[in-house]
Scaffold this motif. Structure first.
Motif, mmCIF file in Angstrom:
data_model
loop_
_atom_site.group_PDB
_atom_site.id
_atom_site.type_symbol
_atom_site.label_atom_id
_atom_site.label_comp_id
_atom_site.label_asym_id
_atom_site.label_seq_id
_atom_site.Cartn_x
_atom_site.Cartn_y
_atom_site.Cartn_z
ATOM 1 N N TYR A 70 0.824 -1.200 0.000
ATOM 2 C CA TYR A 70 0.000 0.000 0.000
ATOM 3 C C TYR A 70 0.860 1.252 0.000
ATOM 4 O O TYR A 70 2.008 1.240 0.427
ATOM 5 C CB TYR A 70 -0.929 -0.006 1.222
ATOM 6 N N LYS A 74 -3.089 4.724 5.972
ATOM 7 C CA LYS A 74 -4.526 4.996 5.953
ATOM 8 C C LYS A 74 -5.243 4.075 4.960
ATOM 9 O O LYS A 74 -6.293 3.503 5.271
ATOM 10 C CB LYS A 74 -4.746 6.459 5.583
ATOM 11 N N ASP A 75 -4.685 3.909 3.776
ATOM 12 C CA ASP A 75 -5.286 3.035 2.770
ATOM 13 C C ASP A 75 -5.224 1.575 3.197
ATOM 14 O O ASP A 75 -6.162 0.816 2.968
ATOM 15 C CB ASP A 75 -4.594 3.219 1.422
ATOM 16 N N GLU A 77 -5.343 0.387 6.271
ATOM 17 C CA GLU A 77 -6.375 0.167 7.278
ATOM 18 C C GLU A 77 -7.776 0.192 6.679
ATOM 19 O O GLU A 77 -8.676 -0.486 7.148
ATOM 20 C CB GLU A 77 -6.266 1.223 8.372
ATOM 21 N N LYS A 78 -7.947 0.954 5.621
ATOM 22 C CA LYS A 78 -9.247 1.066 4.968
ATOM 23 C C LYS A 78 -9.633 -0.219 4.239
ATOM 24 O O LYS A 78 -10.787 -0.655 4.296
ATOM 25 C CB LYS A 78 -9.198 2.229 3.980
ATOM 26 N N PHE A 79 -8.670 -0.845 3.565
ATOM 27 C CA PHE A 79 -8.979 -2.002 2.727
ATOM 28 C C PHE A 79 -8.685 -3.350 3.382
ATOM 29 O O PHE A 79 -9.250 -4.363 2.984
ATOM 30 C CB PHE A 79 -8.228 -1.908 1.398
ATOM 31 N N LYS A 81 -9.222 -5.363 6.551
ATOM 32 C CA LYS A 81 -9.997 -5.315 7.791
ATOM 33 C C LYS A 81 -9.721 -6.480 8.733
ATOM 34 O O LYS A 81 -10.015 -6.397 9.904
ATOM 35 C CB LYS A 81 -11.490 -5.272 7.472
#
Length: 101
Positions: A70, A74-75, A77-79, A81
């Motif tokens: 990544y 932030k990205d 943690e977003k994708f 899970k």
């Protein structure tokens, strides 16, 4: 460690990279070891790397590894899970509940 394929996925802010890892005379490498080697190869922080799959080849001392890298935390943690610790805690709670029944 040999890079086989690299795909840039801008919509998900990541790269998917396929490696071939040789492990002559040893067991299939662990995820932590592969993550360190990928971080050294790409010069990226280990926290931005997710090992998706490790496919060992039967009878050959090679494994195919698929890695997601990544662009920022932030990205990731977003994708991503699924958290191993949370997954283990959920299993422990189920076994306690089953014992009380």
């Amino acid at each position: 460690m040999k890079k086989l394929e690299e795909k840039d996925i801008p919509l998900l802010s990541r790269k998917r990279i396929t490696y071939e890892v040789e492990h002559i005379g040893a067991a299939t490498p662990k995820k932590e070891d592969i993550k360190k080697r990928v971080a050294q190869d790409l010069k990226v922080d280990e926290g931005l790397i997710i090992i998706r799959h490790i496919y060992p080849h039967f009878g050959v001392e090679k494994a195919k590894v698929i890695v997601n890298v990544y662009k920022d935390k932030k990205d990731l943690e977003k994708f991503e899970k699924i958290n191993k610790k949370a997954k283990k805690d959920g299993k422990k709670e189920k076994t306690k509940e089953q014992k009380t029944k």
